[in-house]
Design an enzyme around this catalytic site. Structure first.
Site, mmCIF file in Angstrom:
data_model
loop_
_atom_site.group_PDB
_atom_site.id
_atom_site.type_symbol
_atom_site.label_atom_id
_atom_site.label_comp_id
_atom_site.label_asym_id
_atom_site.label_seq_id
_atom_site.Cartn_x
_atom_site.Cartn_y
_atom_site.Cartn_z
ATOM 1 N N HIS A 16 11.224 -7.473 -4.623
ATOM 2 C CA HIS A 16 10.670 -6.115 -4.543
ATOM 3 C C HIS A 16 11.545 -5.200 -5.389
ATOM 4 C CE1 HIS A 16 8.897 -2.751 -1.753
ATOM 5 N NE2 HIS A 16 9.171 -2.285 -2.967
ATOM 6 N N HIS A 18 11.019 -2.302 -8.670
ATOM 7 C CA HIS A 18 10.205 -1.571 -9.647
ATOM 8 C C HIS A 18 11.046 -1.392 -10.895
ATOM 9 C CE1 HIS A 18 7.280 -0.448 -6.474
ATOM 10 N NE2 HIS A 18 8.351 -0.503 -5.695
ATOM 11 N N HIS A 196 2.377 -2.636 -0.977
ATOM 12 C CA HIS A 196 3.260 -1.836 -0.141
ATOM 13 C C HIS A 196 2.446 -1.401 1.080
ATOM 14 C CE1 HIS A 196 5.762 -1.689 -3.671
ATOM 15 N NE2 HIS A 196 6.580 -0.778 -3.208
ATOM 16 N N GLU A 199 5.479 1.300 5.038
ATOM 17 C CA GLU A 199 6.737 1.977 4.673
ATOM 18 C C GLU A 199 6.714 3.343 5.368
ATOM 19 O OE1 GLU A 199 7.032 3.029 0.505
ATOM 20 O OE2 GLU A 199 9.216 3.268 0.580
ATOM 21 N N ASP A 277 14.322 -2.397 -4.440
ATOM 22 C CA ASP A 277 13.260 -1.400 -4.651
ATOM 23 C C ASP A 277 13.473 -0.608 -5.956
ATOM 24 O OD1 ASP A 277 10.844 -0.216 -4.002
ATOM 25 O OD2 ASP A 277 11.602 0.977 -2.329
ATOM 26 N N ASP A 278 14.298 0.433 -5.885
ATOM 27 C CA ASP A 278 14.560 1.295 -7.043
ATOM 28 C C ASP A 278 16.068 1.555 -7.128
ATOM 29 O OD1 ASP A 278 11.663 2.102 -7.751
ATOM 30 O OD2 ASP A 278 11.808 2.500 -5.602
HETATM 31 N N1 ADE Z 1 7.217 3.129 -6.259
HETATM 32 C C1 ADE Z 1 8.501 2.876 -6.497
HETATM 33 N N2 ADE Z 1 9.159 2.696 -5.350
HETATM 34 C C2 ADE Z 1 8.259 2.830 -4.351
HETATM 35 C C3 ADE Z 1 8.312 2.757 -2.943
HETATM 36 N N3 ADE Z 1 9.445 2.501 -2.285
HETATM 37 N N4 ADE Z 1 7.185 2.973 -2.253
HETATM 38 C C4 ADE Z 1 6.047 3.241 -2.887
HETATM 39 N N5 ADE Z 1 5.940 3.326 -4.194
HETATM 40 C C5 ADE Z 1 7.031 3.120 -4.936
HETATM 41 ZN ZN ZN Z 2 8.642 -0.462 -3.677
#
Ligand code: ADE
Ligand code: ZN
Length: 326
Positions: A16, A18, A196, A199, A277-278
């Protein structure tokens, strides 16, 4: 220290991630300069000070604005290559990467430039770093079903480069059912699916992802724990959850890391994995995510090893490839 070394020594997969969320401020300033684009921040520190989020949407606004400097194929290459070098240093052997084409095509950047830059870097990652990888095209759920269909059409000539279709962006108000038809089309074209769900959205969104989108994995899935029937269903299906601890903390999905649901997921026999994630926005790559939960939830070495094994089990690698890496 000891736990840090233990985690960094484990072979891991990331499921996971991005690619636009790996855009480190230093690289962002460098690419902005060569593309003659003015960032609205004066310095790396000035930009970093904006990374203070109360929810998913506040993050997404900054995340999308950061992508505005990505114009050329080389920009997407450099972004992806920087991420691969980073995870190589963390003993990540395999990664399954989301990209958000609509973020770029809506700004007039051709789909081909985006995917070609990413794909070329993944090839170099394979040949120079020994990292295997798959690409997941993610639809932005705040955009229309029509836009998702159009994006799927644009992706078809590149089918052999894309393993799965995903669903991300603003969750609340954009349930999986909005994308049932386009996911059905994607599956007919041979793509696997993920989404997703849970969350910020309710357990009902996780049910819809399972039943309407036929997902192979749930991305996040935290709020599944609010529904005991759903927990049973996820366990029964051995459905994997790609959990992102530092993301959950930064986006206030959890109040405190000691409250993170990962330990509960493992206790209930759910197939949870740890992911970043990011990472450029949330303060850590895969290893830092493992460390954060290991410390806060007092995970045993056995549980940490289980999480690393789960990352391969839940991947889209074939059984032979999985065995070679675990
Ligand atoms: N795009 C990038 N990170 C995300 C996340 N945690 N939830 C939804 N969209 C995303
Ligand atoms: Zn994500």
């Amino acid at each position: 220290d000891a736990i840090k070394n233990f985690i960094s020594g484990l072979p891991k997969a990331e499921l996971h991630l991005h690619i636009e969320g790996t855009f480190e401020p230093e690289l962002m300033f460098g690419i902005a300069e060569r593309n003659h684009i003015d960032l609205k921040y004066n310095s790396v520190d000035d930009l970093k000070s904006a990374y203070d989020f109360n929810n998913l949407q506040e993050f997404l606004d900054i995340y999308y604005s950061g992508t505005n400097v990505l114009i050329e194929e080389q920009d997407f290459y450099d972004l992806t290559w920087a991420y691969l070098q980073k995870i190589h240093s963390q003993n990540v052997l395999h990664t399954e990467i989301f990209f958000d084409p609509q973020t770029h095509t809506s700004r007039g950047v051709a789909f081909d430039k985006v995917i070609s830059g990413i794909h070329r870097a993944l090839g170099d990652g394979r040949s120079k770093l020994g990292i295997s990888s798959f690409l997941i095209l993610s639809f932005l759920r705040h955009l229309s079903e029509e836009s998702a269909f159009q994006t799927l059409e644009e992706a078809l000539p590149y089918k052999s480069w894309i393993t799965a279709i995903g669903l991300d962006s603003s969750e609340k108000g954009h349930p999986p059912n909005k994308f049932e038809r386009v996911f059905t089309k994607a599956q007919a074209e041979g793509f696997l699916t993920v989404a997703h769900a849970g969350e910020e959205g309710s357990p009902e969104y996780v049910w819809e992802a399972l039943k309407l989108l036929q997902v192979s994995r749930i991305d996040h899935g935290n709020r599944s724990l609010e529904d005991s029937l759903l927990i049973d269903e996820l366990v029964k299906r051995k459905m994997s959850l790609t959990v992102c601890p530092l993301s959950n903390l930064k986006l206030k999905v959890v109040r405190d890391m000691t409250q993170h649901p990962l330990a509960k997921m493992l206790d209930k026999g759910m197939m949870a994995t740890v992911n970043s994630d990011d990472p450029a926005y949330f303060g850590g790559y895969v290893n830092e995510n493992y460390e954060a939960v290991a410390v806060a939830l007092k995970l045993t070495k056995g549980q940490i090893v289980q999480l690393a094994k789960n990352s391969f089990t839940a991947s889209f690698l074939n059984e032979v490839e999985k065995k070679a890496m675990i």
